[in-house]
Design a protein around this motif. Structure first.
Motif, PDB file in Angstrom:
ATOM      1  N   PRO B  57       0.802  -1.239   0.000  1.00  0.00           N
ATOM      2  CA  PRO B  57       0.000   0.000   0.000  1.00  0.00           C
ATOM      3  C   PRO B  57       0.833   1.286   0.000  1.00  0.00           C
ATOM      4  N   THR B  58       2.003   1.255   0.660  1.00  0.00           N
ATOM      5  CA  THR B  58       2.783   2.492   0.754  1.00  0.00           C
ATOM      6  C   THR B  58       3.678   2.739  -0.470  1.00  0.00           C
ATOM      7  N   PHE B  61       3.871   6.080  -2.519  1.00  0.00           N
ATOM      8  CA  PHE B  61       4.626   7.272  -2.128  1.00  0.00           C
ATOM      9  C   PHE B  61       5.928   7.408  -2.909  1.00  0.00           C
ATOM     10  N   GLN B  89       0.591  11.306   6.158  1.00  0.00           N
ATOM     11  CA  GLN B  89       0.432  10.670   4.847  1.00  0.00           C
ATOM     12  C   GLN B  89      -0.934  10.002   4.779  1.00  0.00           C
ATOM     13  N   HIS B  90      -1.658  10.295   3.727  1.00  0.00           N
ATOM     14  CA  HIS B  90      -2.987   9.704   3.504  1.00  0.00           C
ATOM     15  C   HIS B  90      -3.016   9.084   2.114  1.00  0.00           C
ATOM     16  N   PHE B  91      -3.521   7.848   2.042  1.00  0.00           N
ATOM     17  CA  PHE B  91      -3.716   7.180   0.749  1.00  0.00           C
ATOM     18  C   PHE B  91      -5.180   6.758   0.633  1.00  0.00           C
ATOM     19  N   ALA B  92      -5.777   6.937  -0.534  1.00  0.00           N
ATOM     20  CA  ALA B  92      -7.089   6.351  -0.840  1.00  0.00           C
ATOM     21  C   ALA B  92      -6.938   5.604  -2.160  1.00  0.00           C
ATOM     22  N   TYR B  93      -7.226   4.302  -2.094  1.00  0.00           N
ATOM     23  CA  TYR B  93      -6.926   3.429  -3.236  1.00  0.00           C
ATOM     24  C   TYR B  93      -8.194   3.102  -4.023  1.00  0.00           C
TER      25      TYR B  93
END
Lengths: 140, 152
Positions: B57-58, B61, B89-93
């Motif tokens: 997931p990361t 970046f 840090q924010h992720f939306a997949y």
């Protein structure tokens, strides 16, 4: 890997501890392309007021995220993942490095098989991540 | 020296396409100590329904950082790289990044604010395939330590 029905709010995920040594920072720098010298050069780190070389925040985030991806069994089932980097992970120049202890709790169950998981990551006495949260899609 | 607040809203052109290779994914997963078969073994990833290896997931970046670098190294922004630490840090997949994806990242400076002696630079990035499929959206907060002007 659990189904959505089997999961309860308040349930803890299996925790673990991971060691981060200088060599891990070098490997992470190479694999990620983040060559900021505060992550590998003690002289530079101290010159900008840090106690020593510090780990990449993204490496801590990556390690902590494993608690969710290992639990779901499908690491592609993560819909969102967010953290705040609250304290640095200081990595001494020895063979032991720093230890990061990771834990997580299910805090909500949403529609459509989604669960919300809050994650903790502790190094020494410091919570190195805060507001760390992932949403994962489980089989219904 | 404080950051140039007039940069809020500035968008940077998409970076050149990045072709995600299996070895990029394997090297990255190894570096984070993650032995999940979906990151290393093509058959295991396909059993989960993916076309090829998927990235942790990361991993996103590593791409958004290249786009953010255009902002961070923009001399008129006034950011001192040595004073930078990662704040949030924010992720939306939409889906995981897969080997074989040809990805590009567009990045915009969303906010610049100060709190105490530090300044906080927020960027938003979109990772999309060259065919135009959105894969991941991200939000990053970069802390510029000790560069805020003293409170009046």
């Amino acid at each position: 890997m659990p189904t959505w029905d089997e999961v309860s709010v308040g349930e803890s995920l299996p925790g673990f501890a991971a060691r981060v040594r200088r060599v891990d920072l070098v490997m992470y720098a190479g694999a990620s392309g983040d060559f900021n010298p505060i992550h590998w050069n003690e002289r530079v780190a101290k010159s900008v007021g840090l106690p020593d070389v510090i780990g990449h925040g993204m490496l801590t985030m990556a390690i902590a995220g494993r608690i969710v991806t290992e639990w779901t069994g499908d690491p592609g089932a993560i819909e969102s993942y967010e953290v705040r980097f609250s304290r640095p992970v200081v990595v001494p120049d020895d063979d032991r490095g720093a230890e990061i202890r990771v834990g997580a709790t299910v805090v909500d169950k949403l529609e459509d098989g989604r669960v919300v998981v809050d994650i903790t990551a502790v190094c020494g006495d410091d919570e190195v991540l805060t507001s760390a949260r992932a949403v994962a899609l489980l089989r219904v | 020296m404080p950051l140039n607040a007039s940069f809020v809203g500035k968008a940077y052109p998409p970076m050149p396409a990045y072709l995600v290779g299996r070895e990029h994914i394997r090297d990255y997963a190894t570096a984070i100590g993650d032995l999940d078969p979906a990151f290393h073994n093509v058959d295991a990833a396909r059993e989960l329904g993916y076309p090829d290896l998927i990235a942790p997931p990361t991993f996103a970046f590593s791409l958004t950082m290249k786009a953010m670098a255009m902002a961070m190294f923009d001399p008129d922004l006034g950011l001192d790289y040595g004073r930078v630490v990662h704040g949030e840090q924010h992720f939306a997949y939409e889906r995981p990044i897969c080997a074989g994806d040809e990805l590009t990242v567009s990045c915009v400076i969303a906010e610049i604010r100060s709190s105490g002696r530090n300044e906080y630079l927020t960027t938003r990035s979109e990772v999309s395939t060259v065919e135009g499929e959105l894969v991941v959206t991200t939000r990053e907060v970069i802390v510029s330590r000790g560069t805020a002007t003293d409170g009046e």
